[in-house]
Structures are given as C-alpha cells and as structure tokens.
Motif scaffolding. Sequence first.
Motif, PDB file in Angstrom:
ATOM      1  N   ASN A  13       1.168   4.234  -2.774  1.00 31.94           N
ATOM      2  CA  ASN A  13       0.972   5.639  -2.396  1.00 31.94           C
ATOM      3  C   ASN A  13       2.195   6.478  -2.743  1.00 31.94           C
ATOM      4  O   ASN A  13       2.070   7.580  -3.286  1.00 31.94           O
ATOM      5  CB  ASN A  13       0.675   5.760  -0.894  1.00 31.94           C
ATOM      6  N   TRP A  43      -6.812   5.509   6.014  1.00 30.03           N
ATOM      7  CA  TRP A  43      -5.792   6.247   5.262  1.00 30.03           C
ATOM      8  C   TRP A  43      -5.903   7.711   5.672  1.00 30.03           C
ATOM      9  O   TRP A  43      -6.888   8.380   5.359  1.00 30.03           O
ATOM     10  CB  TRP A  43      -6.040   6.066   3.775  1.00 30.03           C
ATOM     11  N   SER A  80       0.844  10.933   3.488  1.00 30.54           N
ATOM     12  CA  SER A  80      -0.273  10.159   4.018  1.00 30.54           C
ATOM     13  C   SER A  80       0.263   9.036   4.889  1.00 30.54           C
ATOM     14  O   SER A  80       1.457   8.725   4.867  1.00 30.54           O
ATOM     15  CB  SER A  80      -1.135   9.596   2.890  1.00 30.54           C
ATOM     16  N   GLU A  87       0.843  -1.208   0.000  1.00 31.22           N
ATOM     17  CA  GLU A  87       0.000   0.000   0.000  1.00 31.22           C
ATOM     18  C   GLU A  87       0.875   1.253   0.000  1.00 31.22           C
ATOM     19  O   GLU A  87       0.614   2.202  -0.747  1.00 31.22           O
ATOM     20  CB  GLU A  87      -0.939   0.017   1.208  1.00 31.22           C
ATOM     21  N   ASN A  88       1.910   1.262   0.840  1.00 33.49           N
ATOM     22  CA  ASN A  88       2.801   2.423   0.894  1.00 33.49           C
ATOM     23  C   ASN A  88       3.598   2.585  -0.398  1.00 33.49           C
ATOM     24  O   ASN A  88       3.847   3.704  -0.833  1.00 33.49           O
ATOM     25  CB  ASN A  88       3.723   2.333   2.110  1.00 33.49           C
TER      26      ASN A  88
END
Length: 175
Positions: free
Chosen positions: A49, A117, A97, A45-46
């Motif tokens: 992002n 998030w 984020s 996920e990171n």
Amino acid sequence: MKKFPLLLALLLANPLSGFAQQATAPLQRTIPTVTRTVQIFSTLENELNDAVQQRNSGVIDKRLADDYELRTAAAPAQPTPRAEWIASALKQAPFASQVQQMAVHEYGNLMVVSFLWSLDVPAASQLAKNIFVVDTWKQVDGDWKLAVRYAAPADAQHKKVPGADPSGIDTKKKI
C-alpha cells in the motif's frame, strides 16, 4: 450396593453445579494476540500500500506475482491484469489507508489473507471507504508475492451473505 446410586447421583450433580457456576459468571473480554503470520502479512500488505502511495514501482514489482490479477465483486468475470492494475493504482491521487481485522490461513506455500481495508478518501471520491479484501500470497524463491486479490465494498447497508451472522461485527476492531 445401596451406596452406588447415591454416589452416582453426587458425581452427576457435581459437573452440573460447575456448569451452573460458569453460566452465571460474568463474561471476560480478552484482547486477541496478533499471530506471527498476521504480523508478517500486515507488514507486506502495508509495504505494498505504501509503495503505491509513494509511486515506488520497484517495491510494487517485487510484491506482485507476474500473473497477479484483481477480481472485484462488481465484475467477477472480468479480472484486472497486473499491468492495468499498476497503471490504474498509480493514476489515483494518494490516500491514507489502514489494514484492520486481518486473518491469515496457511496452506503450505500459499497464504490466504483477509482484512478490512479502510481508505481515507474524500467524500466525493468514487472509491469505497471500506473494502473487504482477500489476498492470496504465494512463496516464490523464498519471498512472498501477491498472486490474486479479491475485493468488494464492505459498507454496513449491504445485505447479509447466506450463512453469515453479522450480529457480532465490530468495524472498529484493529488487526
């Protein structure tokens, strides 16, 4: 025979006394251990992002399935297709984020990943500061690709969901 009722009474009383001791013992808080799957999908996920923030289309392309779509609570019947999502994400000004409160549920070659998030965006931004995300990742040729993202603002002033108990919500909890 007369000893039997006394023995039975003692056996029944003993578990009850243990229960009373447990009920009055102070509650101990434990720090949850991050599972291997949470570590893996936090990284993915990171990575996605970061790729969006750094305008790295190679990583974005690698992480999104060919049929990726975004579905939001504001327009549940109008998914945003992959190409439109990429174009829109790359037009936005970069922002920091944080992925928090992640849970991962494994279903063979599918993983359902949910998290809060938190976006560090200016107050004037039209983006929500906290978004509840549910991502469905699928394994393709030995790698994980994001197939579908469901997202909705997660602001505290919203009403509860039927069946949910928000009394234990801790918005500061990390992964």
